[in-house]
Design a protein around this motif. Structure first.
Motif, PDB file in Angstrom:
ATOM      1  N   LEU A 102      -5.654  -5.661   5.318  1.00  0.00           N
ATOM      2  CA  LEU A 102      -5.063  -4.355   5.065  1.00  0.00           C
ATOM      3  C   LEU A 102      -3.952  -4.454   4.029  1.00  0.00           C
ATOM      4  O   LEU A 102      -3.833  -3.607   3.142  1.00  0.00           O
ATOM      5  CB  LEU A 102      -4.539  -3.764   6.363  1.00  0.00           C
ATOM      6  N   SER A 103      -3.143  -5.488   4.113  1.00  0.00           N
ATOM      7  CA  SER A 103      -2.050  -5.674   3.147  1.00  0.00           C
ATOM      8  C   SER A 103      -2.601  -5.855   1.742  1.00  0.00           C
ATOM      9  O   SER A 103      -2.116  -5.251   0.776  1.00  0.00           O
ATOM     10  CB  SER A 103      -1.197  -6.883   3.541  1.00  0.00           C
ATOM     11  N   PHE A 104      -3.644  -6.693   1.608  1.00  0.00           N
ATOM     12  CA  PHE A 104      -4.214  -6.967   0.292  1.00  0.00           C
ATOM     13  C   PHE A 104      -4.855  -5.714  -0.298  1.00  0.00           C
ATOM     14  O   PHE A 104      -4.610  -5.362  -1.465  1.00  0.00           O
ATOM     15  CB  PHE A 104      -5.250  -8.084   0.401  1.00  0.00           C
ATOM     16  N   ASN A 105      -5.683  -5.040   0.487  1.00  0.00           N
ATOM     17  CA  ASN A 105      -6.370  -3.861  -0.032  1.00  0.00           C
ATOM     18  C   ASN A 105      -5.400  -2.725  -0.359  1.00  0.00           C
ATOM     19  O   ASN A 105      -5.595  -1.987  -1.323  1.00  0.00           O
ATOM     20  CB  ASN A 105      -7.413  -3.380   0.979  1.00  0.00           C
ATOM     21  N   THR A 106      -4.344  -2.592   0.455  1.00  0.00           N
ATOM     22  CA  THR A 106      -3.350  -1.556   0.180  1.00  0.00           C
ATOM     23  C   THR A 106      -2.615  -1.854  -1.120  1.00  0.00           C
ATOM     24  O   THR A 106      -2.403  -0.962  -1.951  1.00  0.00           O
ATOM     25  CB  THR A 106      -2.340  -1.470   1.341  1.00  0.00           C
ATOM     26  N   GLU A 107      -2.242  -3.110  -1.297  1.00  0.00           N
ATOM     27  CA  GLU A 107      -1.539  -3.480  -2.530  1.00  0.00           C
ATOM     28  C   GLU A 107      -2.430  -3.256  -3.743  1.00  0.00           C
ATOM     29  O   GLU A 107      -1.977  -2.761  -4.780  1.00  0.00           O
ATOM     30  CB  GLU A 107      -1.102  -4.944  -2.458  1.00  0.00           C
ATOM     31  N   MET A 108      -3.703  -3.616  -3.635  1.00  0.00           N
ATOM     32  CA  MET A 108      -4.626  -3.425  -4.751  1.00  0.00           C
ATOM     33  C   MET A 108      -4.778  -1.942  -5.072  1.00  0.00           C
ATOM     34  O   MET A 108      -4.803  -1.540  -6.241  1.00  0.00           O
ATOM     35  CB  MET A 108      -5.983  -4.036  -4.426  1.00  0.00           C
ATOM     36  N   LEU A 109      -4.862  -1.116  -4.041  1.00  0.00           N
ATOM     37  CA  LEU A 109      -4.990   0.319  -4.254  1.00  0.00           C
ATOM     38  C   LEU A 109      -3.741   0.875  -4.924  1.00  0.00           C
ATOM     39  O   LEU A 109      -3.831   1.707  -5.841  1.00  0.00           O
ATOM     40  CB  LEU A 109      -5.229   1.012  -2.916  1.00  0.00           C
ATOM     41  N   GLU A 110      -2.569   0.435  -4.501  1.00  0.00           N
ATOM     42  CA  GLU A 110      -1.326   0.913  -5.096  1.00  0.00           C
ATOM     43  C   GLU A 110      -1.226   0.515  -6.566  1.00  0.00           C
ATOM     44  O   GLU A 110      -0.826   1.308  -7.424  1.00  0.00           O
ATOM     45  CB  GLU A 110      -0.137   0.375  -4.306  1.00  0.00           C
ATOM     46  N   VAL A 111      -1.624  -0.724  -6.879  1.00  0.00           N
ATOM     47  CA  VAL A 111      -1.558  -1.192  -8.269  1.00  0.00           C
ATOM     48  C   VAL A 111      -2.494  -0.380  -9.148  1.00  0.00           C
ATOM     49  O   VAL A 111      -2.143  -0.003 -10.276  1.00  0.00           O
ATOM     50  CB  VAL A 111      -1.907  -2.691  -8.335  1.00  0.00           C
ATOM     51  N   ARG A 112      -3.694  -0.089  -8.640  1.00  0.00           N
ATOM     52  CA  ARG A 112      -4.682   0.637  -9.454  1.00  0.00           C
ATOM     53  C   ARG A 112      -4.321   2.103  -9.648  1.00  0.00           C
ATOM     54  O   ARG A 112      -4.796   2.734 -10.597  1.00  0.00           O
ATOM     55  CB  ARG A 112      -6.067   0.583  -8.789  1.00  0.00           C
ATOM     56  N   SER A 113      -3.551   2.679  -8.735  1.00  0.00           N
ATOM     57  CA  SER A 113      -3.357   4.135  -8.761  1.00  0.00           C
ATOM     58  C   SER A 113      -1.955   4.577  -9.159  1.00  0.00           C
ATOM     59  O   SER A 113      -1.691   5.770  -9.245  1.00  0.00           O
ATOM     60  CB  SER A 113      -3.683   4.720  -7.376  1.00  0.00           C
TER      61      SER A 113
END
Length: 430
Positions: A102-113
């Motif tokens: 969850l931490s990794f996917n959330t961080e990736m989503l934040e970086v992309r958006s």
């Protein structure tokens, strides 16, 4: 369900009643928790979504039921749990653990958006194009479906393009688009009861709500009393204010938590999902994540790009309030929403990079004069982003071939990196 969210200390996770039960020796406890099954399950929990029924796929130790192992696993995880929300009178816990997945996917989503990201810049270049406006339409269509309201997608497109409303549903769609175009200015306001009520009353202006079906709420666990509207409004405003909140939530999880209140409870008399979507869009802009303001939200069983068995996805959304023996774990709900957000974002990058852009829809979408809209397109043409074509007696535009290629490459790169990460952190599904 009222009150402030806090992390409980480890000592509070053990009920007082256990002091009167037989005490296990440390060696016995360590031996039990050292069983290979717990290593497997803890890994599965940390890298994906583990549901109660998934235990059927594991070889459980002799003498222990599925319920025994599930309760033991949750008891360990609960030591690091975040409770949402804290209520001294509650009779059931609700909590989540931020796993590595969850931490990794959330961080990736934040970086992309986030503001200034490659996707945010590309979307800004294409404001008013069908590429962007279609996602606004899809977000609304999915929100209406979650409200229990069937709508014709072609009619939604006609209303977005400026067709006059003829029914209460038409008026609701028109109101939603008008409020969507005002989200930038609304994002400058503090999130208060007044703002939420403003969204509700402006959304329902001119709409005969009696003509629309009422949504059916998901059933609650018997121990969870439906919270009062005032309590829910307080909690939404609290989540929308980052200062003073000690939950380990970043902006994406805050957005999902706020939307959860509107999706599963009656914060307002009607139209809760749509108000929640508008508030999500406002907060995404306020917090500097503009891409998240147009990504459709929630689960669509007909989504062609659904990465795993749709029935399992649907189970998470329908049984979020189910307790299998030792408190409510919200991790699957948050994890699944983050992954769906990522899917929508990644698929969006590869859709219609060569779509035909017209001046009139851009004018209506952003409520500007025709001359201003035309100047926007001509300016983008001069800067090399668009190329002009003749469509009858009017001008139309497409993204410059170089920009189209950039969009495709950007989408392929992000999809590739995300798919690699999802392969490394698989969902635990049957």
């Amino acid at each position: 369900m009222a009150g402030k969210s806090v992390m409980r200390g480890k000592t509070e996770a053990v009920p007082r009643s256990t002091k009167a039960t037989k005490r296990l020796s440390v060696d016995e406890l360590v031996a039990f928790m050292s069983l290979p099954i717990f290593y497997e399950l803890r890994t599965a929990v940390d890298v994906g979504i583990l549901l109660f029924d998934d235990l059927d796929e594991y070889d459980l130790p002799e003498g222990y039921s599925k319920e025994d192992i599930w309760r033991s696993l949750l008891a360990v995880r609960k030591q690091a749990a975040v409770f949402i929300p804290e209520d001294p009178e509650r009779t059931a816990d609700m909590w989540m653990v931020t796993t590595s997945s969850l931490s990794f996917n959330t961080e990736m989503l934040e970086v992309r958006s986030k503001e200034g990201s490659s996707l945010a810049r590309s979307l800004k270049d294409m404001q008013g194009s069908p590429f962007v406006t279609r996602f606004i339409e899809r977000t609304l269509v999915r929100g209406l479906a979650d409200e229990g309201i069937a709508v014709d997608e072609e009619r939604v497109h006609e209303l977005f393009a400026g067709a006059p409303p003829l029914t209460s549903l038409d008026q609701l769609v028109t109101n939603y688009f008008r409020l969507s175009s005002d989200c930038d200015s609304l994002a400058r306001r503090a999130v208060t009861h007044g703002l939420i009520e403003t969204l509700y009353y402006e959304l329902s202006e001119g709409v005969d709500l009696s003509e629309l079906p009422e949504r059916v709420l998901a059933p609650l666990d018997p121990r969870l009393a439906p919270p009062e509207s005032q309590v829910l409004m307080d909690l939404v405003c609290q989540r929308a204010c980052a200062a003073g909140d000690d939950m380990r939530f970043g902006p994406v999880l805050r957005l999902l938590n706020i939307s959860w209140f509107f999706r599963y409870f009656n914060v307002l008399p009607r139209l809760n999902v749509l108000v929640g979507l508008l508030l999500r869009n406002i907060l995404a802009l306020k917090w500097g994540f503009p891409v998240l303001s147009w990504i459709p939200e929630g689960f669509d069983a007909t989504l062609a790009e659904a990465p795993v068995d749709a029935a399992r996805y649907e189970a998470v959304f329908e049984s979020w309030s189910t307790d299998y023996g030792f408190g409510f774990d919200f991790t699957p709900y948050f994890e699944l929403n983050v992954r769906l957000y990522l899917r929508e974002l990644l698929v969006a990058l590869c859709r219609e990079p060569g779509a035909l852009l017209r001046i009139a829809p851009h004018q209506r979408a952003f409520r500007i004069a025709y001359g201003t809209a035309r100047a926007d397109f001509l300016g983008l043409e001069r800067e090399g982003y668009l190329v002009r074509e003749q469509e009858g007696r009017a001008f139309a535009f497409r993204a410059h071939p170089d920009l189209q290629e950039k969009i495709v490459q950007l989408g392929a790169a992000v999809v590739g990196s995300a798919e690699a990460s999802l392969d490394a952190t698989p969902l635990v599904v049957s």
